[in-house]
Write an enzyme that holds these catalytic residues in place. Structure first.
Site, short mmCIF file in Angstrom:
data_model
loop_
_atom_site.label_atom_id
_atom_site.label_comp_id
_atom_site.label_asym_id
_atom_site.label_seq_id
_atom_site.Cartn_x
_atom_site.Cartn_y
_atom_site.Cartn_z
N ARG A 21 43.34 41.05 36.75
CA ARG A 21 43.89 42.26 35.94
C ARG A 21 45.39 42.11 35.00
NH1 ARG A 21 41.06 43.45 40.43
NH2 ARG A 21 40.46 45.56 40.63
N GLY A 111 32.30 38.48 39.48
CA GLY A 111 31.77 39.60 39.23
C GLY A 111 32.86 40.83 38.86
N GLN A 182 35.84 47.91 41.75
CA GLN A 182 35.29 47.49 40.59
C GLN A 182 34.87 48.48 39.69
OE1 GLN A 182 32.55 44.08 41.33
NE2 GLN A 182 34.10 42.65 41.86
N ASP A 336 35.68 41.45 51.55
CA ASP A 336 35.40 39.89 51.33
C ASP A 336 35.80 39.05 52.64
OD1 ASP A 336 34.87 40.59 48.75
OD2 ASP A 336 37.07 40.33 47.87
N ARG A 424 33.11 31.69 49.43
CA ARG A 424 33.63 32.10 50.83
C ARG A 424 32.67 31.61 51.78
NH1 ARG A 424 37.99 35.16 49.17
NH2 ARG A 424 37.50 36.29 47.30
C1 S3P Z 1 37.21 43.38 43.64
C2 S3P Z 1 36.56 44.28 44.34
C3 S3P Z 1 35.72 43.89 45.33
C4 S3P Z 1 35.58 42.61 46.03
C5 S3P Z 1 35.80 41.47 44.86
C6 S3P Z 1 37.05 41.71 44.05
C7 S3P Z 1 38.34 43.57 42.64
O1 S3P Z 1 34.43 44.23 44.78
O2 S3P Z 1 34.52 42.37 46.80
O3 S3P Z 1 35.90 40.40 45.46
O4 S3P Z 1 39.07 42.76 42.21
O5 S3P Z 1 38.03 44.81 42.13
P1 S3P Z 1 33.51 45.83 45.00
O6 S3P Z 1 34.39 46.72 44.12
O7 S3P Z 1 32.21 45.58 44.32
O8 S3P Z 1 33.73 46.12 46.44
#
Ligand code: S3P
Length: 464
Positions: A21, A111, A182, A336, A424
């Site tokens: 971010r 992701g 996310q 996580d 992980r």
């Molecule tokens: C994250 C949100 C989580 C987490 C990922 C990082 C983020 O995912 O598992 O490692 O930085 O917003 P989800 O929002 O899919 O749960």
């Protein structure tokens, strides 16, 4: 071989979520933002590369560990830092300063980069294609394209490669079926370009780094807790007319990286470890609460605020753990950390049941299946359920472990998790193997570089 206790002090990499971010948001601010970070992994470098592809200047100093990775990633234009930190400038030029990328935007394994960018790109005035590695290309994106399409966003797919065609967006209220930071962040980022009010309700509060950072940049996000445990976030009125202000950010250490050593030091007898400067955001530290319920001895010291986030030092001493029930409410705040929690459960007295963790099946790997395989490959008793794991703990796991067959019990479990490419899972395997056999063996160093490139060095330093 005996298992040497883990003793000493360590620092963990910069928080991966905040680091993404702190590069992405300043790219649309007015002026130069300054980001101070310690170690960054490949996921964060992917975000830097992408922001550059969108025409934003990102430069500055990297420490030696990060410089090495950046060079491997073909990211030039940085100089070597004179201290152990990275000092990165992001030269924001507002939304209008972004330019159409020439090539696909490769998120690698990340992701978070891909999901946040899906929202970020939706309201631009160009098209861009997001892609990623084999794992990321199998992960679901409908969770972000669906709400943003309702805002007017245009997408050609529900998985990567995904072309986002910039469109005029309209604000919505979105009732998110998933507790996902996310999804929330993607909707808020698209919302910054939308006409009309934008809000989202999530069933449980998830990590709030997006809300905190946008607020610090002059776009105050309001959060309201619902009577049913849900949480609603709203952008301020006319957010699309606001100009984000450049900021200076000091990124705290990553609780999700510290988690491996919170557990390792708790389960290896005689251990005493201090982890300094770790983020202590309430939406992230579910594992700490769960470990404490299991009987872990973890002291939280010197709580302070750095860059709008609480930061602490942890002092962990080995302790006798007991098995417990872990519910979906715990899981949201430890999303996580469930795999490493399962490793702790192997050394606890009695059974640990983890439920409500079905979301783990669509992470960098199917983490319920892979965690079960890690445990099985080391002879631990584990049952995989649809939404969780049931682990029969044994505080004497070490003495009953057959070192000769370490990590390979005859089925293909070991092979499956060792080649899962999931950072992980690789670190979980290393912690379990060490705690059982006293051998430090990292099977997939490339995967670990995603989030914790200094993991093996940090671990080794606690042994010697
Ligand atoms: C994250 C949100 C989580 C987490 C990922 C990082 C983020 O995912 O598992 O490692 O930085 O917003 P989800 O929002 O899919 O749960």
């Amino acid at each position: 071989m005996s298992v040497q206790p883990l003793c000493g002090e360590l620092n963990v990499p910069s928080d991966k979520s905040i680091s993404h971010r702190s590069v992405l948001f300043p790219s649309i601010a007015e002026g130069v933002s300054l980001v101070h970070a310690s170690v960054l992994g490949r996921d964060n470098l992917a975000t830097i590369r992408i922001v550059r592809q969108l025409g934003v200047t990102v430069r500055g100093e990297l420490n030696a560990d990060v410089m090495k990775l950046a060079e491997e990633e073909g990211l030039s234009g940085f100089t070597l830092s004179k201290d152990e930190y990275c000092h990165i400038e992001v030269h924001g030029k507002g939304w209008q300063g972004l330019t159409a990328p020439v090539d696909e935007l490769d998120c690698g394994n990340s992701g978070t980069s891909a999901r946040l960018l899906t929202g970020f790109l939706a309201g631009t005035n160009f098209s861009a294609t997001l892609t990623g590695d084999d794992s990321l290309r199998t992960r679901p994106f409908r969770r972000v394209t669906e709400p943003i399409a309702r805002m007017g966003g245009s997408f050609n797919a529900e998985m990567l490669p995904l072309t986002v065609t910039g469109s005029a967006l309209t604000g919505i209220h979105y009732d998110s079926p998933k507790a996902s930071a996310q999804v929330k962040s993607a909707v808020l980022l698209a919302g910054l370009r939308a006409d009309g009010p934008v809000s989202l309700t999530e069933p449980r509060p998830t990590r709030d780094h997006t809300e905190r950072m946008l607020s610090a940049m002059g776009c105050a996000v309001e959060t309201k807790a619902g009577p049913d445990g849900s949480s609603t976030v709203s952008l301020p009125e006319n957010a699309n007319e606001r100009v984000l202000q450049a900021i200076e950010i000091e990124v705290p250490g990553d609780f999700s990286a510290a988690a491996f050593f919170l557990v390792a030091a708790s389960i290896v007898p005689g251990s005493a470890v201090r982890i300094s400067h770790v983020g202590y955001n309430e939406t992230r530290i579910g594992l700490l609460h769960v470990l404490k319920r299991m009987g872990a001895s973890i002291e939280v010291q010197d709580k302070r605020v750095v860059g709008g986030e609480d930061v602490v030092d942890f002092v962990i001493t080995a302790a006798s753990l007991r098995g417990i029930e872990v519910t979906g409410e715990d899981v949201v705040l430890a999303i996580d950390e469930i795999p490493i929690l399962a490793i702790a459960a192997c050394f606890a007295e009695g059974e640990t049941r983890i439920r409500g963790a079905e979301e783990l099946r669509v992470k960098e790997s199917d983490r319920l299946a892979m965690t079960a395989r890690v445990l099985k490959s080391f002879g631990q008793e584990v049952e995989e359920t649809e939404d969780g794991l049931i682990i029969q703990g044994n505080p004497d796991s070490f003495s009953s472990f057959e070192a000769t067959q370490a990590g390979d019990k005859g089925d293909n479990s070991a092979e499956a998790w060792r080649s899962s490419g999931d950072h992980r899972i690789a670190m979980c395997g290393a912690v379990l193997e060490y705690a059982l056999s006293g051998r430090l063996h990292l099977s997939d160093t490339a995967a670990v570089e995603t989030s914790f490139p200094t993991f093996a060095q940090s671990f080794q330093a606690l042994i010697s």
